[in-house]
Design an enzyme around this catalytic site. Structure first.
Site, PDB file in Angstrom:
ATOM      1  N   ASN A  59       0.405  -3.513  -0.852  1.00 32.82           N
ATOM      2  CA  ASN A  59      -1.129  -4.344  -0.849  1.00 32.82           C
ATOM      3  C   ASN A  59      -2.262  -3.279  -1.130  1.00 32.82           C
ATOM      4  O   ASN A  59      -2.518  -2.586  -0.200  1.00 32.82           O
ATOM      5  CB  ASN A  59      -1.141  -4.968   0.389  1.00 32.82           C
ATOM      6  N   TRP A  60      -2.662  -3.165  -2.377  1.00 32.96           N
ATOM      7  CA  TRP A  60      -3.658  -2.538  -2.641  1.00 32.96           C
ATOM      8  C   TRP A  60      -5.086  -2.599  -2.156  1.00 32.96           C
ATOM      9  O   TRP A  60      -5.982  -1.871  -2.212  1.00 32.96           O
ATOM     10  CB  TRP A  60      -3.941  -2.192  -4.223  1.00 32.96           C
ATOM     11  N   LYS A  61      -5.156  -3.912  -1.543  1.00 31.69           N
ATOM     12  CA  LYS A  61      -6.604  -4.396  -1.074  1.00 31.69           C
ATOM     13  C   LYS A  61      -7.511  -4.104  -2.137  1.00 31.69           C
ATOM     14  O   LYS A  61      -7.421  -4.420  -3.177  1.00 31.69           O
ATOM     15  CB  LYS A  61      -6.957  -3.630   0.239  1.00 31.69           C
ATOM     16  N   GLY A  91      -3.446  -0.033   9.129  1.00 27.31           N
ATOM     17  CA  GLY A  91      -4.490   0.987   8.664  1.00 27.31           C
ATOM     18  C   GLY A  91      -5.057   1.954   9.810  1.00 27.31           C
ATOM     19  O   GLY A  91      -5.867   2.412   9.649  1.00 27.31           O
ATOM     20  N   HIS A 113      -3.619 -12.830   5.037  1.00 32.08           N
ATOM     21  CA  HIS A 113      -3.653 -11.261   5.706  1.00 32.08           C
ATOM     22  C   HIS A 113      -4.671 -11.256   6.659  1.00 32.08           C
ATOM     23  O   HIS A 113      -5.828 -12.156   6.550  1.00 32.08           O
ATOM     24  CB  HIS A 113      -3.961 -10.412   4.325  1.00 32.08           C
ATOM     25  N   GLU A 154      -6.881  -9.353   7.293  1.00 29.20           N
ATOM     26  CA  GLU A 154      -8.403  -9.272   6.708  1.00 29.20           C
ATOM     27  C   GLU A 154      -9.006 -10.485   6.001  1.00 29.20           C
ATOM     28  O   GLU A 154     -10.196 -10.600   6.536  1.00 29.20           O
ATOM     29  CB  GLU A 154      -8.299  -8.034   5.725  1.00 29.20           C
ATOM     30  N   GLU A 171       2.624  -8.576  10.791  1.00 31.45           N
ATOM     31  CA  GLU A 171       1.937  -7.450  10.800  1.00 31.45           C
ATOM     32  C   GLU A 171       1.019  -7.446  11.733  1.00 31.45           C
ATOM     33  O   GLU A 171      -0.107  -8.339  11.867  1.00 31.45           O
ATOM     34  CB  GLU A 171       0.899  -7.647   9.419  1.00 31.45           C
ATOM     35  N   SER A 185       1.038   0.447   8.965  1.00 31.29           N
ATOM     36  CA  SER A 185       1.074   1.816   9.047  1.00 31.29           C
ATOM     37  C   SER A 185       2.379   2.188   8.616  1.00 31.29           C
ATOM     38  O   SER A 185       3.305   3.461   9.098  1.00 31.29           O
ATOM     39  CB  SER A 185       0.770   2.337  10.321  1.00 31.29           C
ATOM     40  N   GLY A 191      -0.006  -1.063   2.995  1.00 26.98           N
ATOM     41  CA  GLY A 191      -1.236  -0.840   2.452  1.00 26.98           C
ATOM     42  C   GLY A 191      -1.474   0.568   1.850  1.00 26.98           C
ATOM     43  O   GLY A 191      -1.202   0.982   0.770  1.00 26.98           O
ATOM     44  N   GLY A 192      -2.083   1.547   2.653  1.00 31.23           N
ATOM     45  CA  GLY A 192      -2.378   2.695   2.597  1.00 31.23           C
ATOM     46  C   GLY A 192      -1.661   3.639   1.734  1.00 31.23           C
ATOM     47  O   GLY A 192      -1.602   4.193   0.606  1.00 31.23           O
TER      48      GLY A 192
HETATM   49  C1  PEP Z   1      -1.584  -4.093   4.885  1.00 27.47           C
HETATM   50  O1  PEP Z   1      -2.598  -3.938   4.287  1.00 27.47           O
HETATM   51  O2  PEP Z   1      -1.153  -5.298   4.940  1.00 27.47           O
HETATM   52  C2  PEP Z   1      -1.142  -2.974   5.740  1.00 27.47           C
HETATM   53  C3  PEP Z   1      -0.096  -3.169   6.231  1.00 27.47           C
HETATM   54  O3  PEP Z   1      -1.902  -1.801   5.711  1.00 27.47           O
HETATM   55  P1  PEP Z   1      -1.306  -0.326   6.080  1.00 27.47           P
HETATM   56  O4  PEP Z   1      -0.053  -0.174   5.512  1.00 27.47           O
HETATM   57  O5  PEP Z   1      -2.451   0.481   5.491  1.00 27.47           O
HETATM   58  O6  PEP Z   1      -1.367  -0.453   7.524  1.00 27.47           O
END
Ligand code: PEP
Length: 249
Positions: free
Chosen positions: A9-11, A172, A94, A96, A166, A212, A233-234
């Site tokens: 997930n590049w956000k 994050g 998501h 966010e 999640e 994470s 994500g990251g």
């Molecule tokens: C996400 O954006 O869905 C996510 C899990 O981010 P991260 O891996 O950075 O925690």
């Protein structure tokens, strides 16, 4: 029997040039037999990404869609538009988007139906906040969100849905659920899907962990019997790290 799925997930990161350069670097490497590998990118990157992954097993996903096909919804993108680009997946609900853009259980459900209407596969996010976790409500929150998201789907559609568990406090933050804990919640989500759609469907639905996930912890999660992959994500933003995630699955 369930194919593991790693979804990046590049956000709101990467220009078109950066997105294409990423694919050039991961091509042939973030492609492991028996693992599905999906990049969920900002809308602006999708046409270039669909072109860049041609001839590879990599798939492309969006991060949201509107439930209507078209209309006076300034700034929105519909399933029919995504489908015409050649996108395969779409992340829905998501945390966010639930927190900052007013996604609710009801709109998440409409978006899930819209994705199937246009032949897109939804990756539906569910998960509890830290406050809810501390109040012992983790399973309840996940049950309510999952049941609402899948409401009204046919058994065939439900079986094709990907659910991403999640925990919001792990996104994050560098904090992760333990693999055992994540497996327990995911096992519970599967049980509830079994109540809603039957054990055949529940046995087919892929449920990811997200929060994470990094190259150094992906294997712990993947060793768990109910965890079928990760939404990342990251750590999905750097080619080397993304390749290791897919290899770790
Ligand atoms: C996400 O954006 O869905 C996510 C899990 O981010 P991260 O891996 O950075 O925690």
């Amino acid at each position: 029997m369930r194919t593991p799925i790693i979804a990046g997930n590049w956000k709101m990161f990467k220009t078109v040039e950066e997105a294409v350069a990423f694919i050039d670097e991961v091509k042939g490497k973030a492609e492991v037999e028996g693992v599905e590998s999906v990049i969920c990118a900002p809308y602006t990157n999708l046409p270039a990404l669909v072109e860049a992954v041609k001839g590879t097993s990599l798939k492309v996903g969006a991060q949201n869609l509107h439930w209507e096909d078209n209309g006076a919804f300034t700034g929105e993108i519909s399933g029919v538009m995504l489908k015409s680009l050649g996108v395969h997946y779409v992340i829905i609900g998501h945390s966010e988007r639930r927190a900052y853009f007013a996604d609710t259980d009801e709109t998440v459900n409409k978006k899930v139906h819209a994705s199937f209407k246009h032949g897109l596969l939804p990756i539906v996010c569910v998960g509890e906040s830290l406050e809810e976790r501390e109040a012992g409500k983790t399973k309840d929150v996940c049950r309510v969100q999952t049941e609402a998201a899948l409401q009204g789907l046919s058994a065939e559609q439900a079986a094709q849905t990907v659910v991403a568990y999640e925990p919001i406090w792990a996104i994050g933050t560098g904090k992760t659920s333990t693999a055992d804990d994540a497996n327990e919640v995911i096992g519970y989500i599967r049980e509830r899907i079994s109540v809603q759609f039957g054990s055949d469907v529940a046995g087919k639905v892929r449920i990811q962990y997200g929060g994470s996930v990094k190259p150094n912890n992906i294997r712990e999660f993947m060793q768990q019997p109910d965890i079928d992959g990760a939404l990342v994500g990251g750590a999905s933003l750097e080619p080397a790290s993304y390749i290791q995630l897919v290899e770790g699955a």
